[in-house]
Design an enzyme around this catalytic site. Structure first.
Site, short mmCIF file in Angstrom:
data_model
loop_
_atom_site.label_atom_id
_atom_site.label_comp_id
_atom_site.label_asym_id
_atom_site.label_seq_id
_atom_site.Cartn_x
_atom_site.Cartn_y
_atom_site.Cartn_z
N ASP A 76 40.78 37.35 48.05
CA ASP A 76 39.61 37.31 47.16
C ASP A 76 39.84 36.46 45.92
O ASP A 76 40.97 36.26 45.47
CB ASP A 76 39.17 38.72 46.76
CG ASP A 76 40.31 39.58 46.21
OD1 ASP A 76 41.47 39.34 46.57
OD2 ASP A 76 40.03 40.50 45.42
N GLU A 143 41.76 42.59 46.79
CA GLU A 143 42.93 43.03 46.02
C GLU A 143 42.59 43.23 44.56
O GLU A 143 43.08 44.16 43.92
CB GLU A 143 44.06 41.99 46.15
CG GLU A 143 45.36 42.41 45.47
CD GLU A 143 45.40 42.12 43.96
OE1 GLU A 143 46.09 42.87 43.24
OE2 GLU A 143 44.72 41.17 43.52
#
Length: 405
Positions: A76, A143
């Site tokens: 991400d 994350e």
């Protein structure tokens, strides 16, 4: 084993992969195009793969009898406006959960992590005669919000693949490119994030006696919270309490009826965590009472787990990295107060885990007055040798994992 070298074709493919990912970041748990790209890359080298945890991707490379080694890369990006000036800089936009449109950037290096693991996967396919076992390639979403690893576990990750004997991960950092840093034991902090909503009573700015001022209340809370670490926690233990946002009011001459701020709390052990959280909650409640305000509303946003590196496997990996990069390039580090949800994966699999760091800045960048750090709009690792170091480190670790401690 002799040092690994990537041929020129693989170096170019690695660079192209990184640049594609850097141009097209996506926010946490929204990594749909990124997952499509990863799946296509795995398909191109014949690695079976499937989606897990929404936008997570898992590749399973079976290569005969032997241990099962998992390697995780996070996927991400962040809600940051990129200011690197690179010709492959991100112009992407995304939408936060509350509907706010924001710019998106890979400002923490997850694009590097994905590109390096894809490169390592290609090399492991090409060199299948040199190792034996099962390689699990875990491309984890979310994350940055601590949602992704748990989402994959909740989606049955470990019931869909062979149980891992070892789980590996790595992170690019603003340290000299080509350098590897390692920590044994507690490596990265627990992190708790809260949203605190204060209720007051609105009044005209000229009539504060008719108000319960949530801004003044919040100011007292925030100031008082700084004494939690300074005066309640043993100085030999690490803890951080940070107020990251504060929002209140719409006009300068109106005392609002509410205010809101967010907290981030980091600790390196559960005992200290419980002590800090209890002290923070007590302080918030006491200050509200002192201001004759209602109890504040506390919303727990997310929690990052403690990242613990297995001692035996960590020292084994250090030997492998020194063989790969040389003794001077492999440096022991102190525990970091930053946080990672990587720890969820080995903990949930009841397997040892090892997580290390590799450098991303060249000498010129490190000489700047303000060195760009992770989560900075200026953070962009030098392509060479950062990418090759990340791919080689992953390969060195995988070979050690398949060959045993």
């Amino acid at each position: 084993m002799s040092p690994i070298r990537l041929d020129s074709a693989e170096q170019e493919r690695l660079r192209e992969s990184y640049r594609h990912l850097h141009r097209h970041p996506e926010l946490s748990m929204q990594e749909h195009r990124t997952a499509d790209y990863i799946g296509a890359e795995l398909d191109s080298v014949g690695i079976p793969n499937f989606r897990c945890g929404g936008t997570g991707v898992v590749g399973v490379l079976r290569n005969g009898e032997g241990p099962t080694v998992a390697f995780r890369a996070d996927t991400d990006g962040l809600p940051i406006q990129e200011e690197t000036g690179l010709d492959y800089a991100s112009a992407a936009r995304g939408e936060l959960p509350d509907g706010t449109e924001v710019p998106v950037m890979h400002g923490c290096g997850h694009d590097v992590h994905v590109a390096c693991l894809l490169s390592a996967a290609r090399v492991m396919v090409q060199r299948s005669s040199t190792w034996s076992g099962t390689l699990l390639l875990i491309f984890q979403p979310g994350e940055e919000t601590a949602a992704g690893a748990q989402a994959m576990v909740d989606d049955g990750l470990w019931s869909k693949v062979p149980a891992p004997d070892l789980v590996l991960g790595q992170h690019v950092m603003p340290i000299p490119a080509g350098e590897i840093r390692w920590i044994s034991g507690n490596a990265m902090a627990l992190a708790d994030s809260w949203k605190v909503t204060l209720r007051g009573r609105q009044a005209h700015g000229s009539q504060p006696h008719d108000a319960i001022d949530p801004i003044v209340l919040g100011a007292h809370m925030i100031t008082r919270l700084q004494s939690v670490v300074a005066r309640e926690i043993d100085a030999r233990r690490a803890a951080v309490v940070t107020v990251g946002t504060f929002h209140a009011g719409l006009k300068e001459n109106i005392i609002p009826d509410r205010a809101e701020f967010t907290l981030n709390i980091r600790t390196l052990d559960q005992q200290t965590r419980h002590q800090v959280l209890a002290a923070v909650r007590r302080t918030l409640m006491a200050e509200a009472t002192a201001s004759a305000a209602p109890e504040p509303e506390i919303e727990e946003l997310y929690t990052f787990p403690l990242l613990v590196n297995d001692h035996t496997w960590t020292h084994s990996m250090v030997k492998a990295m020194k063989t790969e990069f040389g003794d001077q390039q492999v440096v022991e580090s102190e525990p970091l107060m930053g946080s990672e949800d990587f720890g969820t994966l080995p903990q949930s699999a009841q397997a040892p885990g090892v997580f290390w760091y590799f450098g991303g800045h060249d000498a010129a960048t490190l000489e700047q007055p303000a060195v760009p750090k992770n989560h900075s709009p200026h953070f962009a690792p030098a392509e060479q040798p950062t990418l090759e170091t990340g791919a080689r480190a992953a390969l060195a670790a995988l070979y050690r994992g398949f060959n045993g401690v």
